[in-house]
Design a protein around this motif. Structure first.
Motif, short mmCIF file in Angstrom:
data_model
loop_
_atom_site.label_atom_id
_atom_site.label_comp_id
_atom_site.label_asym_id
_atom_site.label_seq_id
_atom_site.Cartn_x
_atom_site.Cartn_y
_atom_site.Cartn_z
N LYS A 175 -19.17 -8.71 -4.80
CA LYS A 175 -18.94 -10.05 -5.30
C LYS A 175 -17.75 -10.13 -6.25
CE LYS A 175 -23.75 -11.60 -4.81
NZ LYS A 175 -24.94 -12.13 -5.51
N GLU A 176 -17.31 -8.97 -6.77
CA GLU A 176 -16.16 -8.95 -7.68
C GLU A 176 -14.84 -9.06 -6.91
OE1 GLU A 176 -16.59 -6.20 -11.29
OE2 GLU A 176 -17.92 -5.25 -9.81
N ILE A 177 -14.87 -8.85 -5.61
CA ILE A 177 -13.67 -8.91 -4.78
C ILE A 177 -13.60 -10.27 -4.11
CG2 ILE A 177 -12.38 -7.79 -2.92
CD1 ILE A 177 -12.97 -5.97 -5.28
N PRO A 178 -12.44 -10.91 -4.12
CA PRO A 178 -12.33 -12.22 -3.46
C PRO A 178 -12.76 -12.16 -1.99
CG PRO A 178 -10.36 -11.74 -4.74
CD PRO A 178 -11.18 -10.49 -4.74
N LYS A 179 -13.47 -13.16 -1.57
CA LYS A 179 -14.02 -13.16 -0.21
C LYS A 179 -12.94 -13.05 0.84
CE LYS A 179 -17.21 -15.77 2.74
NZ LYS A 179 -18.06 -17.00 2.83
N VAL A 180 -11.77 -13.61 0.56
CA VAL A 180 -10.69 -13.65 1.55
C VAL A 180 -10.19 -12.26 1.95
CG1 VAL A 180 -8.78 -13.82 -0.11
CG2 VAL A 180 -8.57 -14.89 2.14
N CYS A 181 -10.42 -11.26 1.09
CA CYS A 181 -9.96 -9.90 1.42
C CYS A 181 -11.05 -8.85 1.18
CB CYS A 181 -8.71 -9.54 0.62
SG CYS A 181 -8.90 -9.62 -1.18
N ARG A 182 -12.26 -9.28 0.94
CA ARG A 182 -13.35 -8.38 0.54
C ARG A 182 -13.67 -7.33 1.60
NH1 ARG A 182 -18.28 -11.78 -0.63
NH2 ARG A 182 -17.01 -12.35 -2.45
N ASP A 183 -13.97 -7.76 2.80
CA ASP A 183 -14.43 -6.83 3.83
C ASP A 183 -13.38 -5.77 4.15
OD1 ASP A 183 -16.80 -8.19 3.93
OD2 ASP A 183 -16.30 -9.32 5.75
N VAL A 184 -12.13 -6.19 4.29
CA VAL A 184 -11.10 -5.22 4.67
C VAL A 184 -10.79 -4.26 3.53
CG1 VAL A 184 -9.08 -6.61 3.98
CG2 VAL A 184 -8.90 -4.99 5.89
N MET A 185 -10.98 -4.68 2.29
CA MET A 185 -10.73 -3.78 1.16
C MET A 185 -11.70 -2.60 1.21
SD MET A 185 -8.22 -4.75 -0.91
CE MET A 185 -8.60 -4.42 -2.61
N PHE A 186 -12.96 -2.88 1.48
CA PHE A 186 -13.94 -1.79 1.54
C PHE A 186 -13.73 -0.93 2.79
CE2 PHE A 186 -16.12 -4.48 -1.56
CZ PHE A 186 -16.58 -3.52 -2.45
N LYS A 187 -13.35 -1.56 3.88
CA LYS A 187 -13.06 -0.80 5.10
C LYS A 187 -11.85 0.12 4.88
CE LYS A 187 -13.03 -3.16 8.93
NZ LYS A 187 -12.56 -4.02 10.05
N TYR A 188 -10.80 -0.43 4.28
CA TYR A 188 -9.59 0.35 4.01
C TYR A 188 -9.88 1.49 3.04
CZ TYR A 188 -4.78 1.32 2.51
OH TYR A 188 -3.58 1.93 2.22
N MET A 189 -10.73 1.23 2.04
CA MET A 189 -11.08 2.27 1.07
C MET A 189 -11.64 3.50 1.77
SD MET A 189 -13.92 2.19 -2.02
CE MET A 189 -15.28 2.08 -0.86
N GLU A 190 -12.52 3.32 2.73
CA GLU A 190 -13.12 4.46 3.43
C GLU A 190 -12.07 5.31 4.13
OE1 GLU A 190 -16.09 3.02 6.08
OE2 GLU A 190 -17.28 2.05 4.50
N TYR A 191 -11.16 4.65 4.80
CA TYR A 191 -10.13 5.39 5.55
C TYR A 191 -9.10 6.06 4.63
CZ TYR A 191 -11.69 3.58 10.07
OH TYR A 191 -12.41 3.29 11.20
N VAL A 192 -8.68 5.34 3.60
CA VAL A 192 -7.64 5.88 2.74
C VAL A 192 -8.16 7.04 1.89
CG1 VAL A 192 -7.82 4.46 0.64
CG2 VAL A 192 -5.58 5.17 1.47
N MET A 193 -9.46 7.01 1.54
CA MET A 193 -10.04 8.13 0.82
C MET A 193 -10.07 9.38 1.70
SD MET A 193 -10.82 7.40 -2.36
CE MET A 193 -12.14 8.46 -2.93
N LYS A 194 -10.38 9.21 2.98
CA LYS A 194 -10.36 10.35 3.90
C LYS A 194 -8.97 10.91 4.05
CE LYS A 194 -14.32 8.78 6.68
NZ LYS A 194 -14.74 8.25 8.02
#
Length: 294
Positions: A175-194
């Motif tokens: 909920k702290e992330i704007p809805k307009v980019c929320r889902d992709v931010m978490f998806k990107y986080m998983e890949y970029v951490m790997k």
């Protein structure tokens, strides 16, 4: 965008100027650069005028042929030890000679990269009143947006808005992330951490260390995402989108869109980093130098 000698003459037009007041008023408005552009500005506010010489591309035709950012192909990384060793050597050479390189056939799908760039655009192109909720300089917040992190300290502002998000080691509440980019931010986080873990393994080996060395000293523990946005500029010859700078102490993975614009200073030349669809850009900053003393 580059500053110019004409820009310096514009600075001389004003005999009295209270930069502190202008900066504070702009910051208090919470509209960002995009907001003042949308308001119809046709001349740059004084705070954005640069007084530095023109930053020209010194790259002549011979240098353009001689210098190009290293591109490293990760496709054979997991196939066998020999191919991995070749990749480690390429990374070692790129770090020693450039500090920058591009990677192709890495772990982040092109679709995710395109989605996250779209997410950045969608956030910044929202209505100003919607974005104001996130405009802040409170570094304890997980997600903030503003114009220039050093706005109140730098002698001149850059024509750029940015959102910042701390994703690791303690991920934000969705909920702290704007809805307009929320889902992709978490998806990107998983890949970029790997990908980050893979890079730290390879960098460790390039330093002659055990693969987990940089990971074990918690170099890969955090993840901070910055989404820069460069609106159209009414007077591009008088300002910069991003000043020349160095990054220190951390590994940076960059994405750029088709417009490009990123340059690296190498052997007294500004070298364009070409847009390559599906590639990521790695900037090691001072990481390898710092790690060599550990």
């Amino acid at each position: 965008m580059a500053g110019s000698n004409n820009g310096r003459s514009r600075l001389d037009d004003s005999s009295e100027y209270d930069r502190k007041s202008e900066v504070q008023a702009f910051d208090d408005s919470k509209v960002g650069v995009k907001g003042i552009l949308d308001a119809g500005v046709t001349k740059l506010p004084r705070m954005f005028l640069h007084n530095q010489p023109v930053i020209e591309n010194k790259l002549d035709s011979d240098a353009a042929t001689k210098f190009s950012i290293p591109v490293i192909d990760f496709e054979g990384l997991r196939k066998n030890a020999a191919q991995r060793a070749d990749i480690v050597q390429e990374i070692r050479d790129a770090c020693e000679n450039w500090g920058f390189f591009q990677i192709v056939h890495h772990e982040i799908p092109s679709s995710v990269m395109e989605e996250v760039l779209e997410g950045v655009r969608h956030f910044h192109e929202q209505d100003t009143e919607v974005k104001k909720e996130f405009y802040s300089r409170d570094v304890t917040r997980k997600f903030t947006y503003n114009t220039n992190y050093d706005l109140h300290k730098a002698p001149t502002a850059n024509w750029r808005d940015t959102f910042y998000c701390v994703m690791a080691p303690n991920p934000p509440n969705p909920k702290e992330i704007p809805k307009v980019c929320r889902d992709v931010m978490f998806k990107y986080m998983e890949y970029v951490m790997k990908l980050g873990l893979t890079l730290y393994e390879l960098l460790s080996e390039a330093l002659g260390l055990e693969p987990n060395h940089l990971k074990d000293i918690e170099c890969a523990k955090g993840l901070f995402i910055a989404g820069h946005y460069y609106p159209a500029c009414p007077e591009p010859d008088f300002t910069l989108g991003l000043s020349d700078h160095t990054d220190s102490g951390f590994l940076t993975i960059l994405l750029q869109d088709q417009i490009g614009g990123l340059q690296v200073f190498h052997k007294n030349h500004w070298i364009d980093v070409p847009f390559m669809r599906g590639a990521v850009i790695v900037n090691i900053g001072d990481l390898m130098q710092a790690s060599s003393y550990l």
